[in-house]
Design an enzyme around this catalytic site. Structure first.
Site, short mmCIF file in Angstrom:
data_model
loop_
_atom_site.label_atom_id
_atom_site.label_comp_id
_atom_site.label_asym_id
_atom_site.label_seq_id
_atom_site.Cartn_x
_atom_site.Cartn_y
_atom_site.Cartn_z
N HIS A 107 8.86 -3.06 7.21
CA HIS A 107 8.80 -2.60 5.82
C HIS A 107 7.72 -1.55 5.67
CE1 HIS A 107 5.42 -5.34 6.00
NE2 HIS A 107 4.96 -4.78 4.90
N ARG B 61 -6.98 -6.53 2.14
CA ARG B 61 -6.18 -5.29 2.05
C ARG B 61 -6.43 -4.54 0.75
NH1 ARG B 61 0.29 -4.85 1.49
NH2 ARG B 61 -0.10 -3.66 -0.40
N ASP C 263 4.82 -0.50 2.48
CA ASP C 263 4.30 -1.25 1.33
C ASP C 263 4.71 -0.69 -0.03
OD1 ASP C 263 3.11 -3.12 2.97
OD2 ASP C 263 1.27 -1.94 3.17
C1 OGA Z 1 0.39 -5.97 4.71
C2 OGA Z 1 1.12 -6.43 5.89
C3 OGA Z 1 0.79 -7.13 8.15
C4 OGA Z 1 -0.08 -8.05 8.93
O1 OGA Z 1 -0.75 -6.42 4.52
O2 OGA Z 1 0.93 -5.14 3.98
O3 OGA Z 1 2.29 -6.18 6.02
O4 OGA Z 1 0.02 -8.02 10.16
N1 OGA Z 1 0.38 -7.05 6.82
O5 OGA Z 1 -0.82 -8.82 8.32
MN MN Z 2 2.88 -4.62 4.48
#
Ligand code: OGA
Ligand code: MN
Length: 280
Positions: free
Chosen positions: A107, A271, A109
């Site tokens: 995906h 994040r 984001d």
């Molecule tokens: C995100 C995600 C991937 C991960 O934080 O957007 O897809 O490996 N994380 O944690």
């Molecule tokens: Mn992601």
């Protein structure tokens, strides 16, 4: 004195680079910011090693790339710092503090938003000690460039419908959240607003169908594109180290979190998400 920053591409064609010697705790360092921004655009994904960042420092550095998006999952945000989404399997009082199963499919984001994320900055505070919990990244500019001319022609003008309606391990979206997320359509091929390069823009299970195609035709086209993207040529596997801050460009990459033994190991990350443009 200027910092000695080195940029080491980790694939033969320059996708995904490691940056050593930066200190993001000082967001006012203009020369460092310019170096990192240029590397981000040139390599699609960068890992900035050995960081020690407070939430405020991560937020301040991230903001230099544009306004930050607040994730729709309000119960999974860091208390007092809504700019930070907790990607974590930690629990407190029997409840997950964040999102324990973020991104377990290919995906990009917030593709379900009108203005999807420009980039996401994921900072590793705890990683599984057995070395699991990798993240795969796909170079969607290179994947697009390598398509046969007939496929490129076919994709020209096609749009996909992106909707976030899947549940998570520990919770489902609430009615108010669903109401805020009607979904959006975006081109299957977008032009990067800063580099001018074209890239495939797909969304895994968030990308429901290609508009104007019959269901089976849409599924066949998307399957063909995902199969193409999964070629080793375009995919890099990141093995996390403590203190890594990985900054990916959602406009020209996809990513995929790999499962790990989350009953045994803790993986805890912060994040931040930079708001992007309407894809064109
Ligand atoms: C995100 C995600 C991937 C991960 O934080 O957007 O897809 O490996 N994380 O944690
Ligand atoms: Mn992601």
């Amino acid at each position: 004195m200027a910092r000695e920053i080195s940029i080491n591409p980790l694939t033969a064609h320059g996708f995904f680079a490691e940056i050593v010697g930066a200190d993001l705790a000082d967001p006012s360092d203009d020369a460092q910011f310019a170096t990192i921004k240029a590397a981000h655009l040139a390599h699609g994904v960068i890992v900035i090693r050995d960081q020690r960042l407070t939430p405020d420092q991560q937020i301040a550095f991230s903001r230099r790339f544009g306004p930050l998006a607040i994730h729709v999952l309000e119960d999974q945000l860091l208390a007092g710092h809504p700019e930070i989404l907790l990607v974590s399997n930690k629990t407190e009082d029997g409840r997950y503090v964040g999102l324990p199963d973020a991104g377990r499919f290919w995906h990009t984001d917030q593709s379900y938003e009108r203005r999807p994320a420009l980039g996401s900055l994921l900072y590793a505070l705890e990683v599984p000690s057995d070395g699991s919990g990798d993240t795969l990244f796909c170079d969607m500019s290179a994947a697009y460039a390598a398509l046969p001319a007939a496929t490129k022609d076919r994709l020209n003008g096609l749009r996909g419908m992106h909707i976030y309606d899947h549940g998570h391990k520990a919770f489902a979206l609430g009615e108010a959240q669903k109401a805020r997320l009607p979904g959006h359509d975006h081109p299957l091929v977008r032009t990067h607003p800063e580099t001018g390069r074209k890239a495939l823009y797909l969304g895994g299970k968030v990308l429901k169908h290609v508009i104007g195609l019959e269901a089976d035709e849409s599924a066949a086209l998307l399957d063909e594109l995902y199969a193409h993207c999964q070629s080793e040529t375009f995919v890099y596997r990141h093995k996390w180290r403590l203190g890594d801050l990985v900054f990916w460009d959602n406009r020209c990459t996809m990513h995929f979190a790999q499962p790990y033994d989350d009953a045994t190991y803790t993986r805890h990350m912060h994040r931040t998400t930079v708001q992007g443009d309407i894809p064109v």
